[in-house]
Each structure stands twice: as C-alpha cells, then as structure tokens.
Motif scaffolding. Sequence first.
Motif, PDB file in Angstrom:
ATOM      1  N   ALA A 146       0.829  -1.204   0.000  1.00  0.00           N
ATOM      2  CA  ALA A 146       0.000   0.000   0.000  1.00  0.00           C
ATOM      3  C   ALA A 146       0.866   1.259   0.000  1.00  0.00           C
ATOM      4  O   ALA A 146       0.567   2.233  -0.708  1.00  0.00           O
ATOM      5  CB  ALA A 146      -0.929  -0.005   1.205  1.00  0.00           C
ATOM      6  N   LYS A 147       1.938   1.247   0.766  1.00  0.00           N
ATOM      7  CA  LYS A 147       2.832   2.405   0.807  1.00  0.00           C
ATOM      8  C   LYS A 147       3.588   2.566  -0.507  1.00  0.00           C
ATOM      9  O   LYS A 147       3.857   3.691  -0.946  1.00  0.00           O
ATOM     10  CB  LYS A 147       3.815   2.270   1.972  1.00  0.00           C
ATOM     11  CG  LYS A 147       3.180   2.393   3.350  1.00  0.00           C
ATOM     12  CD  LYS A 147       2.583   3.764   3.600  1.00  0.00           C
ATOM     13  CE  LYS A 147       2.197   3.965   5.055  1.00  0.00           C
ATOM     14  NZ  LYS A 147       1.572   5.286   5.301  1.00  0.00           N
ATOM     15  N   ALA A 148       3.936   1.462  -1.156  1.00  0.00           N
ATOM     16  CA  ALA A 148       4.585   1.548  -2.460  1.00  0.00           C
ATOM     17  C   ALA A 148       3.639   2.160  -3.488  1.00  0.00           C
ATOM     18  O   ALA A 148       4.040   3.004  -4.312  1.00  0.00           O
ATOM     19  CB  ALA A 148       5.039   0.164  -2.910  1.00  0.00           C
ATOM     20  N   ALA A 149       2.380   1.753  -3.452  1.00  0.00           N
ATOM     21  CA  ALA A 149       1.385   2.326  -4.352  1.00  0.00           C
ATOM     22  C   ALA A 149       1.185   3.811  -4.064  1.00  0.00           C
ATOM     23  O   ALA A 149       0.974   4.616  -4.985  1.00  0.00           O
ATOM     24  CB  ALA A 149       0.068   1.577  -4.217  1.00  0.00           C
ATOM     25  N   LEU A 150       1.258   4.196  -2.802  1.00  0.00           N
ATOM     26  CA  LEU A 150       1.136   5.599  -2.417  1.00  0.00           C
ATOM     27  C   LEU A 150       2.234   6.429  -3.074  1.00  0.00           C
ATOM     28  O   LEU A 150       1.978   7.508  -3.619  1.00  0.00           O
ATOM     29  CB  LEU A 150       1.204   5.719  -0.898  1.00  0.00           C
ATOM     30  CG  LEU A 150       1.144   7.124  -0.299  1.00  0.00           C
ATOM     31  CD1 LEU A 150      -0.217   7.754  -0.556  1.00  0.00           C
ATOM     32  CD2 LEU A 150       1.438   7.077   1.197  1.00  0.00           C
ATOM     33  N   ALA A 151       3.462   5.922  -3.041  1.00  0.00           N
ATOM     34  CA  ALA A 151       4.583   6.644  -3.655  1.00  0.00           C
ATOM     35  C   ALA A 151       4.387   6.764  -5.161  1.00  0.00           C
ATOM     36  O   ALA A 151       4.669   7.810  -5.756  1.00  0.00           O
ATOM     37  CB  ALA A 151       5.895   5.941  -3.329  1.00  0.00           C
ATOM     38  N   ALA A 152       3.914   5.695  -5.797  1.00  0.00           N
ATOM     39  CA  ALA A 152       3.672   5.734  -7.236  1.00  0.00           C
ATOM     40  C   ALA A 152       2.595   6.756  -7.574  1.00  0.00           C
ATOM     41  O   ALA A 152       2.707   7.504  -8.558  1.00  0.00           O
ATOM     42  CB  ALA A 152       3.259   4.343  -7.733  1.00  0.00           C
ATOM     43  N   ILE A 156       2.526  10.657  -9.846  1.00  0.00           N
ATOM     44  CA  ILE A 156       1.514  11.129 -10.790  1.00  0.00           C
ATOM     45  C   ILE A 156       0.937  12.463 -10.319  1.00  0.00           C
ATOM     46  O   ILE A 156       0.741  13.397 -11.100  1.00  0.00           O
ATOM     47  CB  ILE A 156       0.399  10.080 -10.934  1.00  0.00           C
ATOM     48  CG1 ILE A 156       0.955   8.785 -11.511  1.00  0.00           C
ATOM     49  CG2 ILE A 156      -0.745  10.610 -11.801  1.00  0.00           C
ATOM     50  CD1 ILE A 156      -0.021   7.625 -11.467  1.00  0.00           C
ATOM     51  N   LEU A 157       0.680  12.557  -9.026  1.00  0.00           N
ATOM     52  CA  LEU A 157       0.134  13.783  -8.445  1.00  0.00           C
ATOM     53  C   LEU A 157       1.079  14.955  -8.662  1.00  0.00           C
ATOM     54  O   LEU A 157       0.647  16.076  -8.955  1.00  0.00           O
ATOM     55  CB  LEU A 157      -0.125  13.573  -6.956  1.00  0.00           C
ATOM     56  CG  LEU A 157      -0.740  14.738  -6.185  1.00  0.00           C
ATOM     57  CD1 LEU A 157      -2.177  14.986  -6.649  1.00  0.00           C
ATOM     58  CD2 LEU A 157      -0.709  14.440  -4.688  1.00  0.00           C
ATOM     59  N   VAL A 166       2.665  23.726  -7.173  1.00  0.00           N
ATOM     60  CA  VAL A 166       2.463  22.913  -5.970  1.00  0.00           C
ATOM     61  C   VAL A 166       3.327  21.654  -6.075  1.00  0.00           C
ATOM     62  O   VAL A 166       3.314  20.971  -7.107  1.00  0.00           O
ATOM     63  CB  VAL A 166       0.983  22.514  -5.809  1.00  0.00           C
ATOM     64  CG1 VAL A 166       0.792  21.622  -4.592  1.00  0.00           C
ATOM     65  CG2 VAL A 166       0.112  23.759  -5.694  1.00  0.00           C
ATOM     66  N   THR A 167       4.063  21.346  -5.032  1.00  0.00           N
ATOM     67  CA  THR A 167       4.909  20.158  -5.013  1.00  0.00           C
ATOM     68  C   THR A 167       4.197  18.997  -4.328  1.00  0.00           C
ATOM     69  O   THR A 167       3.273  19.201  -3.530  1.00  0.00           O
ATOM     70  CB  THR A 167       6.234  20.429  -4.295  1.00  0.00           C
ATOM     71  OG1 THR A 167       5.969  20.785  -2.921  1.00  0.00           O
ATOM     72  CG2 THR A 167       7.006  21.547  -4.973  1.00  0.00           C
ATOM     73  N   ALA A 168       4.648  17.791  -4.634  1.00  0.00           N
ATOM     74  CA  ALA A 168       4.065  16.588  -4.033  1.00  0.00           C
ATOM     75  C   ALA A 168       5.165  15.565  -3.824  1.00  0.00           C
ATOM     76  O   ALA A 168       5.814  15.141  -4.783  1.00  0.00           O
ATOM     77  CB  ALA A 168       2.965  16.016  -4.922  1.00  0.00           C
ATOM     78  N   ILE A 224      11.877  20.490  -5.455  1.00  0.00           N
ATOM     79  CA  ILE A 224      11.856  19.070  -5.083  1.00  0.00           C
ATOM     80  C   ILE A 224      10.410  18.597  -5.181  1.00  0.00           C
ATOM     81  O   ILE A 224       9.550  19.037  -4.406  1.00  0.00           O
ATOM     82  CB  ILE A 224      12.386  18.841  -3.652  1.00  0.00           C
ATOM     83  CG1 ILE A 224      13.823  19.338  -3.530  1.00  0.00           C
ATOM     84  CG2 ILE A 224      12.301  17.358  -3.288  1.00  0.00           C
ATOM     85  CD1 ILE A 224      14.365  19.267  -2.111  1.00  0.00           C
ATOM     86  N   THR A 225      10.135  17.731  -6.109  1.00  0.00           N
ATOM     87  CA  THR A 225       8.781  17.212  -6.261  1.00  0.00           C
ATOM     88  C   THR A 225       8.817  15.871  -6.979  1.00  0.00           C
ATOM     89  O   THR A 225       9.765  15.561  -7.698  1.00  0.00           O
ATOM     90  CB  THR A 225       7.864  18.216  -7.009  1.00  0.00           C
ATOM     91  OG1 THR A 225       6.506  17.793  -6.902  1.00  0.00           O
ATOM     92  CG2 THR A 225       8.259  18.358  -8.466  1.00  0.00           C
ATOM     93  N   GLY A 226       7.795  15.069  -6.741  1.00  0.00           N
ATOM     94  CA  GLY A 226       7.735  13.742  -7.333  1.00  0.00           C
ATOM     95  C   GLY A 226       8.732  12.766  -6.743  1.00  0.00           C
ATOM     96  O   GLY A 226       9.049  11.745  -7.351  1.00  0.00           O
ATOM     97  N   GLN A 227       9.201  13.051  -5.533  1.00  0.00           N
ATOM     98  CA  GLN A 227      10.255  12.251  -4.925  1.00  0.00           C
ATOM     99  C   GLN A 227       9.761  11.489  -3.695  1.00  0.00           C
ATOM    100  O   GLN A 227       8.801  11.882  -3.033  1.00  0.00           O
ATOM    101  CB  GLN A 227      11.426  13.147  -4.491  1.00  0.00           C
ATOM    102  CG  GLN A 227      11.985  14.021  -5.596  1.00  0.00           C
ATOM    103  CD  GLN A 227      12.496  13.209  -6.770  1.00  0.00           C
ATOM    104  OE1 GLN A 227      13.236  12.245  -6.597  1.00  0.00           O
ATOM    105  NE2 GLN A 227      12.087  13.601  -7.974  1.00  0.00           N
ATOM    106  N   THR A 228      10.470  10.390  -3.399  1.00  0.00           N
ATOM    107  CA  THR A 228      10.328   9.713  -2.117  1.00  0.00           C
ATOM    108  C   THR A 228      11.616   9.930  -1.342  1.00  0.00           C
ATOM    109  O   THR A 228      12.689   9.495  -1.775  1.00  0.00           O
ATOM    110  CB  THR A 228      10.075   8.210  -2.291  1.00  0.00           C
ATOM    111  OG1 THR A 228       8.821   8.012  -2.953  1.00  0.00           O
ATOM    112  CG2 THR A 228      10.027   7.507  -0.936  1.00  0.00           C
ATOM    113  N   LEU A 229      11.526  10.628  -0.220  1.00  0.00           N
ATOM    114  CA  LEU A 229      12.696  10.916   0.609  1.00  0.00           C
ATOM    115  C   LEU A 229      12.760   9.903   1.740  1.00  0.00           C
ATOM    116  O   LEU A 229      11.845   9.824   2.567  1.00  0.00           O
ATOM    117  CB  LEU A 229      12.636  12.339   1.180  1.00  0.00           C
ATOM    118  CG  LEU A 229      13.071  13.467   0.235  1.00  0.00           C
ATOM    119  CD1 LEU A 229      12.042  13.667  -0.872  1.00  0.00           C
ATOM    120  CD2 LEU A 229      13.296  14.753   1.013  1.00  0.00           C
ATOM    121  N   HIS A 230      13.834   9.124   1.755  1.00  0.00           N
ATOM    122  CA  HIS A 230      13.989   8.074   2.754  1.00  0.00           C
ATOM    123  C   HIS A 230      14.677   8.638   3.998  1.00  0.00           C
ATOM    124  O   HIS A 230      15.786   9.172   3.907  1.00  0.00           O
ATOM    125  CB  HIS A 230      14.783   6.917   2.174  1.00  0.00           C
ATOM    126  CG  HIS A 230      14.115   6.264   1.005  1.00  0.00           C
ATOM    127  ND1 HIS A 230      13.111   5.331   1.166  1.00  0.00           N
ATOM    128  CD2 HIS A 230      14.263   6.424  -0.335  1.00  0.00           C
ATOM    129  CE1 HIS A 230      12.674   4.933  -0.023  1.00  0.00           C
ATOM    130  NE2 HIS A 230      13.357   5.593  -0.949  1.00  0.00           N
TER     131      HIS A 230
END
Length: 239
Positions: A146-152, A156-157, A166-168, A224-230
């Motif tokens: 579910a969290k992987a799908a959230l990042a995907a 798109i957002l 607006v960043t996401a 910074i947008t469209g990223q997953t920050l670990h």
Amino acid sequence: MTRTVLVTGGSRGIGRAVAERFAADGASVVITGRRAELVEAAAKELGATGVVCDATDPRAVEDLAAGFDTLDVLVNAAGGLGQAQPDPAATELESVLAQWRADLDGNLLSAVLTTTALKSVLAPGGTAVAVGSIGAERRGGSYGAAKAALAAWYAILSAELGPRGVTANVVSPGYIADTDFFRGAMTDAREQALIAETHTKRAGTPRDIAETVFFLASDGARHITGQTLHVNGGAFTTR
C-alpha cells in the motif's frame, strides 16, 4: 502570511509531531483523526483545530474539504498497520482479502480521497506530503504494498500539480520509536535488530520526520517534487 496546514492522523505519533512543528512556526493547523477524545486533546495541547474524520469515508472527507477555501500544506499522515475485523468463519483467502483491503484503505485510499477532495484549493507555492514507509522497499506485506502504491500515485500527483506551483512528495520513515505503530508487539530484540540496520545506530524519532516534512514545505524545497525521501538512518540506501 500565516499558512494553513492540514495534517491527517495528526492526533498522535508522526502526524502529531508534524502538526506541532508547523504550529510552532505560527501556522494555522488543522488535525484530523477517527477518535474524538484523542483529536480534541491533541488539538487543545497543540493550539490547533481538531476535526473528527475517517479519511477512508468519502462523505466524511467531503465534509472536511468543505471547510477549506485555501490550503497551503496538506500532510497525509493517517495510516498504519491495517486491522481487519476478525471473522472465525472466513476462509484463508477471505482473510487475506480483508487484511489487504484494510491496509489499502488506511494507507493508500485515505490519502487519495483526502488529496483529491482538497487539491483544487492547494495554493500556488503549496505542497502535498504523504508519510510512506521503509516497508514499501522490503518485508512490508500488504502494508508495504500500500505504501509503495502511495509513492507511485504521488509521482503522478506531482506531474498534475506541478504546473500550478504545488509540489508533491513522500517522506518514507524507517523504524521510528515513540509511536504505537507496533501496538505493543515490539520486543527488545527486534528493536535492537532494527537499530543495528541503521548507519547512525539509533532509532528514528517523530521529530526526524516532522523536520523533513517541514523542509519540503519551505522555500528551499520548491524544486523538489515527485520524490520519495527516505529518512531511516541508512537502513535502506538509494543512489
């Protein structure tokens, strides 16, 4: 100018820490949660506005969204390990389906519904942030999926909201101490193993995540947008 900030799941854990950080900066903060007593107590302590809202309920989310004319920061922090209702008569596959639905509802669809309802009022220069999980990368089961799908979906957002300024982004924590994520099931041995996986040799804290979210909503993070920050102390590394 005072910013308006909405933090779902803001009555405890990471969500509360995020709300506290923005409140300390003078923002007008709204927090949500499903349990009225927790929402009311947290809102009073933080100097925020509390709204009881189940983010998986479309009608409740519509009612929440109706209270905003404009929004500067949306933080989807609601979620956690899904709790499917036990059914002794359920077959194995029915039980699997119930668990997956619980995790997808709580961690993916809650953010999709809330963001969809509010994205039209996100102000130029605003930001949407979701709290992901290291579980999306490994050993996460239905919660991690579910969290992987959230990042995907956030990628798109980002493409959708970017032309409006607006960043996401998604902030993906590793092991975070001082939350009720494990619901009392964390053992000393398991905790030490998780800490040993980090390069920093310490558990993360809700404040670690809150500061990262706060940065993503700052002027310094506008590209910074469209990223997953670990944010996991090196327990999961990228390049």
